[in-house]
Design an enzyme around this catalytic site. Sequence first.
Site, PDB file in Angstrom:
ATOM      1  N   ASP A 278      54.173  40.938  16.364  1.00 27.13           N
ATOM      2  CA  ASP A 278      53.660  41.266  14.731  1.00 27.13           C
ATOM      3  C   ASP A 278      53.260  40.660  13.975  1.00 27.13           C
ATOM      4  OD1 ASP A 278      56.393  40.909  14.732  1.00 27.13           O
ATOM      5  OD2 ASP A 278      56.118  41.923  12.744  1.00 27.13           O
TER       6      ASP A 278
ATOM      7  N   GLU B 193      59.359  41.138  12.941  1.00 24.18           N
ATOM      8  CA  GLU B 193      60.283  39.826  12.114  1.00 24.18           C
ATOM      9  C   GLU B 193      59.139  39.907  10.778  1.00 24.18           C
ATOM     10  OE1 GLU B 193      59.802  35.441  11.199  1.00 24.18           O
ATOM     11  OE2 GLU B 193      58.159  36.865  11.412  1.00 24.18           O
TER      12      GLU B 193
END
Length: 382
Positions: free
Chosen positions: A72, A137
């Site tokens: 991400d 994250e």
Amino acid sequence: MPDTPTPTLALACELISRPSVTPDDAGCLALIAERLQALGFTCERLDRAGVSNLWARRGQAAPVLCFAGHTDVVPPGPADAWQTPPFVPTPIDGMLYGRGAADMKSSLAAFVTAIERFAAACPDHAGSIAVLLTSDEEGIATDGTVKVVEALAARGERLDYCIVGEPTSVNTLGDMIKNGRRGSLSGTLRVKGQQGHVAYPQLARNPIHAFAPALAELAAMRWDEGNEFFPPTTWQVSNIHAGTGANNVIPGVCEVMFNFRFASVSSADELQRRTCAVLDRHGLEYEIDWHLSGKPFITGRGRLVGALSAAIRDTLGVDTELSTSGGTSDGRFIADICAEVVEFGPVNASIHKVNECIAIDAVEPLSVVYERTLQALLGRNT
């Protein structure tokens, strides 16, 4: 960009082109899993609550060397603020532009190609290679790496070494390894007073005035002295709020938000106890909500730090520095099941910024560093 991109650069571009804004994986894990399965990895999806997680492993023996990271990226912001479209990997003057170029899709590509070359050269390598990736994250990080670690712990799987591909380099690739991180402990303090008219302070109790001496004491406290790897623990106020917005009203409550970044020589419990002791000593009526977002972890100068440092020196001609500076990372979760955890990746100057980029000539060397670390720790001739 070269007419024929290197394998690592080509994969990095393919990953950057996928708009995987937290927690959307945008197919990055499937792409990586396909490459790993071709090498004999067993790939397991441990998705949870809209978050995509991949656990992949090649081999069953110890020691286990894990590469960890995230697919991400943070939102790019206004596209017209970028000199190139944020999800179109674009070379300009030796730099590759695109969201995730530095944080951390180039590292993911380097993981994969390093493993491919190592597996081809050393198919019967010692121990096991593992890959742990998440799409959670950059967000609240509650359903990503931490949940994979919990699942691995529940079935008794442990790691010996882990390299998290965070962008740790400062000025040039290889100049810094993060061999630990400080813990992060936040608190929301509400000091209670009694609301009233500013003209009649004897009929009210101002919580701002009551808290001010305690604030001065907390700000001046020396919480610890740090150690070889950590600076002393710090305490910082991030927000103070009180009042109704009127200038003639004494507030009834003062709310204070603060944060500790703490060294491994202190514990969250001890910091909480010492904070409350100050507040109690000043006779305050208060309540605190605590949130521990990460415990400190540290990896000393052992096999992993030695192997990675040597790989950086041999590949890049750089003597790397060990550091625990900066914020938190998913390494704080992995440390619960892994004896040695470090972070190493590209230059971090552009991360989370408009026009994020990485030097094109750093992409393939990053992969070589990872490959040489694999060879040092799992090669049969070591």
